[in-house]
Scaffold this motif. Structure first.
Motif, PDB file in Angstrom:
ATOM      1  N   THR A  47      65.165  16.005  16.714  1.00 11.94           N
ATOM      2  CA  THR A  47      65.560  14.762  17.364  1.00 11.94           C
ATOM      3  C   THR A  47      64.718  14.457  18.600  1.00 11.94           C
ATOM      4  O   THR A  47      64.783  13.343  19.133  1.00 11.94           O
ATOM      5  CB  THR A  47      67.049  14.797  17.771  1.00 11.94           C
ATOM      6  N   SER A  48      63.936  15.431  19.064  1.00 11.10           N
ATOM      7  CA  SER A  48      63.030  15.186  20.189  1.00 11.10           C
ATOM      8  C   SER A  48      61.670  14.641  19.732  1.00 11.10           C
ATOM      9  O   SER A  48      60.783  14.443  20.564  1.00 11.10           O
ATOM     10  CB  SER A  48      62.808  16.486  20.988  1.00 11.10           C
ATOM     11  N   ALA A  49      61.518  14.403  18.433  1.00 11.04           N
ATOM     12  CA  ALA A  49      60.246  13.892  17.910  1.00 11.04           C
ATOM     13  C   ALA A  49      59.792  12.598  18.587  1.00 11.04           C
ATOM     14  O   ALA A  49      58.601  12.446  18.901  1.00 11.04           O
ATOM     15  CB  ALA A  49      60.341  13.701  16.398  1.00 11.04           C
ATOM     16  N   PRO A  50      60.695  11.620  18.853  1.00 15.73           N
ATOM     17  CA  PRO A  50      60.234  10.405  19.537  1.00 15.73           C
ATOM     18  C   PRO A  50      59.663  10.678  20.922  1.00 15.73           C
ATOM     19  O   PRO A  50      58.655  10.073  21.315  1.00 15.73           O
ATOM     20  CB  PRO A  50      61.510   9.548  19.625  1.00 15.73           C
ATOM     21  N   GLU A  51      60.312  11.584  21.690  1.00 16.83           N
ATOM     22  CA  GLU A  51      59.786  11.917  23.014  1.00 16.83           C
ATOM     23  C   GLU A  51      58.391  12.544  22.910  1.00 16.83           C
ATOM     24  O   GLU A  51      57.499  12.246  23.712  1.00 16.83           O
ATOM     25  CB  GLU A  51      60.729  12.883  23.741  1.00 16.83           C
ATOM     26  N   ASN A  70      59.305  10.135  30.889  1.00 19.68           N
ATOM     27  CA  ASN A  70      59.930  10.217  29.564  1.00 19.68           C
ATOM     28  C   ASN A  70      60.820  11.449  29.453  1.00 19.68           C
ATOM     29  O   ASN A  70      61.974  11.374  29.024  1.00 19.68           O
ATOM     30  CB  ASN A  70      58.829  10.247  28.499  1.00 19.68           C
ATOM     31  N   VAL A  71      60.303  12.595  29.870  1.00 21.46           N
ATOM     32  CA  VAL A  71      61.048  13.857  29.761  1.00 21.46           C
ATOM     33  C   VAL A  71      62.216  13.896  30.740  1.00 21.46           C
ATOM     34  O   VAL A  71      63.353  14.216  30.367  1.00 21.46           O
ATOM     35  CB  VAL A  71      60.106  15.053  29.998  1.00 21.46           C
ATOM     36  N   VAL A  72      61.951  13.563  32.003  1.00 20.60           N
ATOM     37  CA  VAL A  72      63.002  13.620  33.020  1.00 20.60           C
ATOM     38  C   VAL A  72      64.132  12.643  32.686  1.00 20.60           C
ATOM     39  O   VAL A  72      65.316  12.992  32.721  1.00 20.60           O
ATOM     40  CB  VAL A  72      62.425  13.323  34.416  1.00 20.60           C
ATOM     41  N   GLY A  73      63.743  11.403  32.334  1.00 16.83           N
ATOM     42  CA  GLY A  73      64.756  10.403  31.995  1.00 16.83           C
ATOM     43  C   GLY A  73      65.562  10.790  30.776  1.00 16.83           C
ATOM     44  O   GLY A  73      66.788  10.613  30.732  1.00 16.83           O
ATOM     45  N   SER A  74      64.891  11.338  29.762  1.00 19.90           N
ATOM     46  CA  SER A  74      65.590  11.755  28.542  1.00 19.90           C
ATOM     47  C   SER A  74      66.558  12.907  28.809  1.00 19.90           C
ATOM     48  O   SER A  74      67.670  12.936  28.266  1.00 19.90           O
ATOM     49  CB  SER A  74      64.579  12.176  27.465  1.00 19.90           C
ATOM     50  N   ASN A  75      66.157  13.858  29.654  1.00 20.87           N
ATOM     51  CA  ASN A  75      67.038  14.989  29.953  1.00 20.87           C
ATOM     52  C   ASN A  75      68.297  14.549  30.684  1.00 20.87           C
ATOM     53  O   ASN A  75      69.399  15.030  30.404  1.00 20.87           O
ATOM     54  CB  ASN A  75      66.290  16.040  30.767  1.00 20.87           C
ATOM     55  N   ILE A 254      57.496  19.678  24.980  1.00 19.58           N
ATOM     56  CA  ILE A 254      56.812  18.386  25.071  1.00 19.58           C
ATOM     57  C   ILE A 254      55.877  18.333  26.274  1.00 19.58           C
ATOM     58  O   ILE A 254      54.708  17.953  26.151  1.00 19.58           O
ATOM     59  CB  ILE A 254      57.838  17.243  25.112  1.00 19.58           C
ATOM     60  N   LEU A 255      56.386  18.702  27.456  1.00 17.76           N
ATOM     61  CA  LEU A 255      55.513  18.693  28.638  1.00 17.76           C
ATOM     62  C   LEU A 255      54.401  19.718  28.509  1.00 17.76           C
ATOM     63  O   LEU A 255      53.260  19.477  28.929  1.00 17.76           O
ATOM     64  CB  LEU A 255      56.325  18.969  29.906  1.00 17.76           C
ATOM     65  N   GLY A 256      54.734  20.873  27.921  1.00 19.86           N
ATOM     66  CA  GLY A 256      53.710  21.895  27.732  1.00 19.86           C
ATOM     67  C   GLY A 256      52.593  21.418  26.831  1.00 19.86           C
ATOM     68  O   GLY A 256      51.408  21.500  27.171  1.00 19.86           O
ATOM     69  N   ILE A 257      52.950  20.871  25.652  1.00 15.84           N
ATOM     70  CA  ILE A 257      51.946  20.367  24.707  1.00 15.84           C
ATOM     71  C   ILE A 257      51.160  19.214  25.311  1.00 15.84           C
ATOM     72  O   ILE A 257      49.930  19.132  25.177  1.00 15.84           O
ATOM     73  CB  ILE A 257      52.637  19.915  23.400  1.00 15.84           C
ATOM     74  N   THR A 258      51.854  18.301  26.008  1.00 19.70           N
ATOM     75  CA  THR A 258      51.189  17.138  26.599  1.00 19.70           C
ATOM     76  C   THR A 258      50.215  17.547  27.693  1.00 19.70           C
ATOM     77  O   THR A 258      49.097  17.019  27.777  1.00 19.70           O
ATOM     78  CB  THR A 258      52.230  16.155  27.171  1.00 19.70           C
ATOM     79  N   ALA A 259      50.634  18.500  28.544  1.00 24.15           N
ATOM     80  CA  ALA A 259      49.745  18.963  29.617  1.00 24.15           C
ATOM     81  C   ALA A 259      48.520  19.665  29.050  1.00 24.15           C
ATOM     82  O   ALA A 259      47.417  19.549  29.591  1.00 24.15           O
ATOM     83  CB  ALA A 259      50.506  19.897  30.563  1.00 24.15           C
ATOM     84  N   ILE A 260      48.693  20.392  27.942  1.00 20.94           N
ATOM     85  CA  ILE A 260      47.550  21.069  27.306  1.00 20.94           C
ATOM     86  C   ILE A 260      46.617  20.063  26.659  1.00 20.94           C
ATOM     87  O   ILE A 260      45.390  20.163  26.756  1.00 20.94           O
ATOM     88  CB  ILE A 260      48.054  22.080  26.250  1.00 20.94           C
ATOM     89  N   ALA A 261      47.197  19.046  25.988  1.00 23.00           N
ATOM     90  CA  ALA A 261      46.391  18.076  25.240  1.00 23.00           C
ATOM     91  C   ALA A 261      45.783  16.989  26.115  1.00 23.00           C
ATOM     92  O   ALA A 261      44.777  16.380  25.739  1.00 23.00           O
ATOM     93  CB  ALA A 261      47.251  17.426  24.156  1.00 23.00           C
ATOM     94  N   SER A 262      46.363  16.733  27.262  1.00 24.39           N
ATOM     95  CA  SER A 262      45.906  15.634  28.114  1.00 24.39           C
ATOM     96  C   SER A 262      44.490  15.882  28.633  1.00 24.39           C
ATOM     97  O   SER A 262      44.163  16.988  29.072  1.00 24.39           O
ATOM     98  CB  SER A 262      46.870  15.462  29.296  1.00 24.39           C
ATOM     99  N   PRO A 263      43.631  14.862  28.588  1.00 22.31           N
ATOM    100  CA  PRO A 263      42.264  15.014  29.108  1.00 22.31           C
ATOM    101  C   PRO A 263      42.228  15.322  30.602  1.00 22.31           C
ATOM    102  O   PRO A 263      41.300  15.963  31.094  1.00 22.31           O
ATOM    103  CB  PRO A 263      41.632  13.638  28.827  1.00 22.31           C
ATOM    104  N   THR A 264      43.242  14.836  31.320  1.00 23.46           N
ATOM    105  CA  THR A 264      43.338  15.087  32.763  1.00 23.46           C
ATOM    106  C   THR A 264      44.722  15.646  33.079  1.00 23.46           C
ATOM    107  O   THR A 264      45.618  15.638  32.243  1.00 23.46           O
ATOM    108  CB  THR A 264      43.124  13.796  33.568  1.00 23.46           C
ATOM    109  N   SER A 265      44.871  16.126  34.294  1.00 24.21           N
ATOM    110  CA  SER A 265      46.178  16.636  34.719  1.00 24.21           C
ATOM    111  C   SER A 265      47.204  15.497  34.713  1.00 24.21           C
ATOM    112  O   SER A 265      46.866  14.336  34.964  1.00 24.21           O
ATOM    113  CB  SER A 265      46.083  17.236  36.125  1.00 24.21           C
TER     114      SER A 265
END
Length: 358
Positions: A47-51, A70-75, A254-265
């Motif tokens: 169910t976290s797939a949209p986030e 997105n993460v903070v608001g969803s939590n 989600i934050l972990g994957i996004t921070a790893i994949a993001s071109p910048t911090s």
């Protein structure tokens, strides 16, 4: 057409949640895994797939800071709104594992994110730390919940070879139900949000109000549908586990994957660091005394959660529009509502501890 999209999305959410909860609960019984673990892992992550989609899309589009909101608001939404409305439908019995392990881990993940964000950003190293956390958590959750229920054990003892073959087919069917349910939830959430945004535009609502309310809640619609349907069907472990597991996955995965994949911090805005992340952490902390008192989330506690979500949304809108009422509203919340709630929870927790000690 907009109304059709909105209604169709809502319908898909209901049908998808029904399939997901049915498949997950039957899979748990067949595999000898507790419904709580299924709720904490399969249902929560699905169910976290949209986030995840929103955060990764933002990262690749050079808007990685959206992932934080997105993460903070969803939590915050997951705990205050979803648990609130689910408890209003039926009081939620809280599994002891949640109190001893999962809620403290949710609090720890919130604090970890806060600490890593103190320098104003989340880089790849931070992302790796967060992602390692979700890997460890998944291993712990599966090992802790890998025990057969009495019903599953009895079924295994009574089964013949023919029944075992049928059981294999049933297992495949349950997995298919879960996959179909998740797919319908994601598609339904997309249609629901799209239709809601179009209707909001037609009513003349501003982009700020739309973004802070409809879009923020929209990515959590699968969690809403899954938890509410689980409450209605009596699968309370799935309803509560879905929320706690989703929050853990949002922060660590989600934050972990996004921070790893993001071109910048990933930039963490000062306002988010000063207000929203502390609120997210406080909401996680509030779960502990509420879950602890009698191992039940009562209807009145669900109502309190809902009221606080309404208050938080009102604060966001007032702050975004620089409304004159913001100062007075903040004073009432900080100096009256929050202290009274904290004192009430403290007294209830103290009485519960005394009762158990006696």
């Amino acid at each position: 057409m907009t109304l059709v999209l909105f209604v169709a999305g809502l319908g898909l959410l209901v049908v998808g949640a029904e399939l997901l909860v049915r498949g997950a609960s039957k899979l748990a019984a067949a595999a000898g895994i507790s419904p709580l673990v299924v709720g904490l892992t399969v249902v929560a992550f699905g169910t976290s797939a949209p986030e995840l989609a929103v955060s990764l899309g933002a990262a690749f589009n050079g808007q990685a800071d959206i992932a934080i909101g997105n993460v903070v608001g969803s939590n915050i939404f997951n705990v205050l709104f979803i648990l609130g409305i689910s408890a209003l439908i039926v009081p939620l019995v809280v599994n002891v594992q949640l109190i001893r392990i999962d809620v403290p881990l949710m609090i720890g993940a919130s604090v970890l994110m806060w600490i890593l964000s103190l320098d104003g950003s989340l880089n790849r190293v931070d992302g790796l730390i967060l992602f390692a956390g979700i890997v460890v958590y998944m291993i712990m959750a599966i090992r802790a919940g890998r025990k057969e229920s009495k019903a599953a054990q009895q079924a295994a003892d009574a089964s013949s070879e023919a029944k075992a073959s049928a059981g294999g087919k049933a297992m495949a069917m349950n997995v298919a139900l879960i996959i179909a349910g998740l797919a319908l939830l994601v598609l339904g959430a997309s249609w629901f949000v799209g239709g809601a945004v179009e209707m909001a535009h037609a009513m003349g609502l501003s982009e700020v109000v739309i973004g802070l309310t409809i879009v923020a809640a929209g990515t959590s619609m699968p969690e809403v549908a899954a938890s509410v349907m689980a409450s209605i069907k009596g699968q309370r472990d799935i309803a509560v586990g879905n929320v706690v597991g989703s929050n853990l996955f949002n922060i660590l995965g989600i934050l972990g994957i996004t921070a790893i994949a993001s071109p910048t911090s990933i930039e963490v805005k000062d306002a988010v660091l000063a207000v929203d992340i502390p609120i997210m952490t406080a909401v996680a902390l509030a779960c502990l005394p509420i879950f602890f008192t009698g191992h039940v989330i009562a209807r009145w506690e669900g109502a309190v959660f809902l009221l606080y979500y309404i208050a938080y949304t009102a604060y966001l809108i007032l702050a975004a529009t620089h409304h004159d009422a913001l100062h007075g509203f903040s004073v009432v919340m900080v100096y009256f509502a929050l202290p009274i709630t904290a004192m009430t929870l403290g007294v209830i927790a103290w009485r519960a501890m005394r009762k158990r000690g006696a």
